[in-house]
Design an enzyme around this catalytic site. Structure first.
Site, mmCIF file in Angstrom:
data_model
loop_
_atom_site.group_PDB
_atom_site.id
_atom_site.type_symbol
_atom_site.label_atom_id
_atom_site.label_comp_id
_atom_site.label_asym_id
_atom_site.label_seq_id
_atom_site.Cartn_x
_atom_site.Cartn_y
_atom_site.Cartn_z
ATOM 1 N N VAL A 1 1.125 -0.754 -0.017
ATOM 2 C CA VAL A 1 -0.036 -0.131 0.203
ATOM 3 C C VAL A 1 0.616 0.650 0.432
ATOM 4 O O VAL A 1 0.639 1.868 -0.047
ATOM 5 C CB VAL A 1 -0.843 -0.077 0.916
ATOM 6 C CG1 VAL A 1 -1.699 1.347 1.505
ATOM 7 C CG2 VAL A 1 -2.138 -1.225 1.315
ATOM 8 N N ILE B 1 2.378 3.031 -3.428
ATOM 9 C CA ILE B 1 1.986 3.130 -4.314
ATOM 10 C C ILE B 1 1.195 5.061 -3.694
ATOM 11 O O ILE B 1 1.142 5.547 -3.325
ATOM 12 C CB ILE B 1 0.636 2.405 -4.130
ATOM 13 C CG1 ILE B 1 0.149 1.673 -4.426
ATOM 14 C CG2 ILE B 1 -0.901 3.290 -5.427
ATOM 15 C CD1 ILE B 1 0.895 0.355 -5.488
ATOM 16 N N GLU C 1 -0.020 7.617 -3.964
ATOM 17 C CA GLU C 1 -2.037 7.916 -4.037
ATOM 18 C C GLU C 1 -1.907 9.115 -4.569
ATOM 19 O O GLU C 1 -3.443 9.745 -4.923
ATOM 20 C CB GLU C 1 -2.377 7.410 -2.096
ATOM 21 C CG GLU C 1 -2.468 6.470 -1.770
ATOM 22 C CD GLU C 1 -1.194 6.406 -0.814
ATOM 23 O OE1 GLU C 1 0.106 7.080 -1.135
ATOM 24 O OE2 GLU C 1 -0.707 5.198 -0.287
ATOM 25 N N ASP D 1 -5.199 22.195 -43.477
ATOM 26 C CA ASP D 1 -6.428 22.855 -44.563
ATOM 27 C C ASP D 1 -6.415 24.065 -44.294
ATOM 28 O O ASP D 1 -6.191 24.456 -42.828
ATOM 29 C CB ASP D 1 -7.645 22.559 -44.486
ATOM 30 C CG ASP D 1 -8.361 23.778 -45.666
ATOM 31 O OD1 ASP D 1 -7.609 23.857 -46.573
ATOM 32 O OD2 ASP D 1 -9.464 24.412 -45.164
#
Length: 454
Positions: free
Chosen positions: A286, A289, A291, A333
């Protein structure tokens, strides 16, 4: 209906092939053909619903990892009897990230839909021998349509009548000058830009008038073919999203490997309890990671979308903002895209004198200056005569529409009309010098001549 080279057929053959005539088809026949050929509109991809927009915010690998982390954080907190602060923080970040992304993308979709509704088009047709105004989506092959200066062509059509007809085909061919149309049949192998006896969906009549029979509608038109090719292109994910997905997968893989490694070392080598090592490994996963990363990215991209909106650019996907920064080549274009296809007279030269004219676009506001000093064109007979000739020998019309000034007609003639308006010329001048004769522009004389009484 069999596909034909309509430009290579004479008018009567075209009408016969379409089971139509110069008085148009009947209302009943029109209903039958509408069921057979479908509405005269470009087919769109399936519209995305608000729920789909919201759920798409959770498809990122990083967001999925965060949601898994929230579950594990909740499990650890419950096992330890602690408050689930980390779980709430992670869920708050995920939900706020989703809401922010949803709001931006939903607003963009709504803006695009509003723009589509603004371009709803009505057209004059002959049905049952009478003129009727109908929605362009109800047009069918065989309908007789009536066009005049300023009309947007609603479907590909073969011309039946075309007195002094000129059409701006820049949107389709990129040709900046209006094309003069004629009625005679052409060779089969001529390109779209050379099909002088046809008018195409999306182009605009700049001069003259026309009566034409609809030959193709919807996705069968030249514009429809282009739309079909565009929709068939496989859309790649934006570079930022690809990088984030890759990073998310790498973080997930590294986190899993390290978690397993720490668990095995602690349990088998250091002989820690199974539950202790399991909780330690999950905590490590955990904490690995980031967050806050998805939220930081979303906020940054949302700021970019907001800045683009201030420049009147609609960004439908947040990640597409970053794509602009990764772009190395833009193929575009010019006429009507990079430029507005609006000509402006900036300078008048006569004899040894030069007059500069300020202003841009078609707004009839600007100053006449000579060597930096303001001048009044009416006080100089040569300049007044020059501007009057340009204003009268002219089929363009200047008008204000919803706060914007637009020209109905040829852009060059429009520029001469605007510079005349800047000098104070208007409809009164045309009433004072009514047109009594005209020799239209042709390729031999290379000029247009008008005769006025006054």
């Amino acid at each position: 209906m069999e596909k034909k080279d309509w430009h290579a057929e004479d008018i009567e053959t075209v009408l016969e092939s379409l089971s139509s005539n110069r008085s148009g088809i009947s209302g009943e026949e029109a209903k039958e053909r509408l069921e057979r050929y479908g509405p005269n509109e470009l087919r769109e991809e399936k519209k995305i619903t608000p729920l789909e927009i919201f759920l798409s915010q959770f498809k990122s690998v990083l967001v999925l990892i965060l949601m898994i982390s929230a579950v594990f954080s909740a499990y650890i907190a419950i096992q330890k009897g602690e408050a689930m602060t980390d779980t709430y923080v992670i869920l708050f970040i995920v939900i706020m990230n989703a809401i922010l992304g949803f709001v931006q993308e939903y607003r963009a979709e709504q803006a695009v839909e509003a723009l589509k509704k603004m371009v709803s088009l009505h057209v004059l047709v002959l049905r049952d021998g009478k003129e009727q105004s109908i929605d362009s989506k109800d047009l069918v092959p065989g309908d007789i349509i009536l066009l005049e200066a300023g009309s947007r062509v609603p479907a590909d059509s073969r011309l039946i009548e075309a007195p002094n007809l000129q059409v701006d085909e820049a949107a389709l061919t990129g040709e900046s000058t209006p094309v003069t149309k004629r009625l005679d049949a052409l060779e089969k192998d001529v390109g779209i830009g050379d099909r002088k006896n046809m008018v195409f969906m999306g182009t605009v009549v700049t001069g003259g008038r026309a009566v034409a029979v609809v030959t193709e509608t919807g996705m069968s038109t030249e514009f429809g073919k282009i739309a079909g090719m565009v929709q068939a292109v496989e859309v790649e994910a934006p570079p930022l999203k690809q990088k984030m997905e890759k990073m998310g997968r790498q973080l997930g893989a590294i986190s899993v490997i390290l978690t397993i490694w720490v668990f095995l070392i602690g349990f088998f080598i250091h002989k820690h309890e199974l539950e202790t090592m399991f909780m330690t490994a999950i905590s490590l996963a955990v904490s690995a990671i980031p967050e806050g990363l998805p939220a930081v990215l979303t906020i940054t991209l949302a700021l970019g979308v907001s800045r683009m909106a201030k420049q009147k650019a609609i960004v439908r996907k947040l990640a597409s903002v970053e794509t602009l920064g990764s772009t190395t080549v833009i193929c575009s274009d010019k006429t009507g895209t990079l430029t507005r296809n609006e000509m402006t007279v900036r300078q008048i030269t006569y004899g040894d004198s030069v007059i500069d004219i300020s202003g841009s676009g078609y707004a009839p506001t600007g100053e006449f200056t000579m060597y930096g000093e303001p001048v009044t064109p009416q006080e100089n007979s040569d300049v007044d005569l020059l501007l009057r000739i340009g204003f009268l020998n002219n089929d363009a019309h200047l008008q204000e529409s919803e706060g914007n000034w637009v020209v109905l007609g040829d852009p060059t003639e429009g520029a001469l009309t605007v510079v005349g308006a800047k000098a104070g010329m208007g409809e009164e001048l045309k009433r004072d010098y009514p047109r009594v004769g005209e020799f239209p522009f042709d390729s031999t004389r290379k000029m247009m001549t008008t005769i006025h009484d006054g």
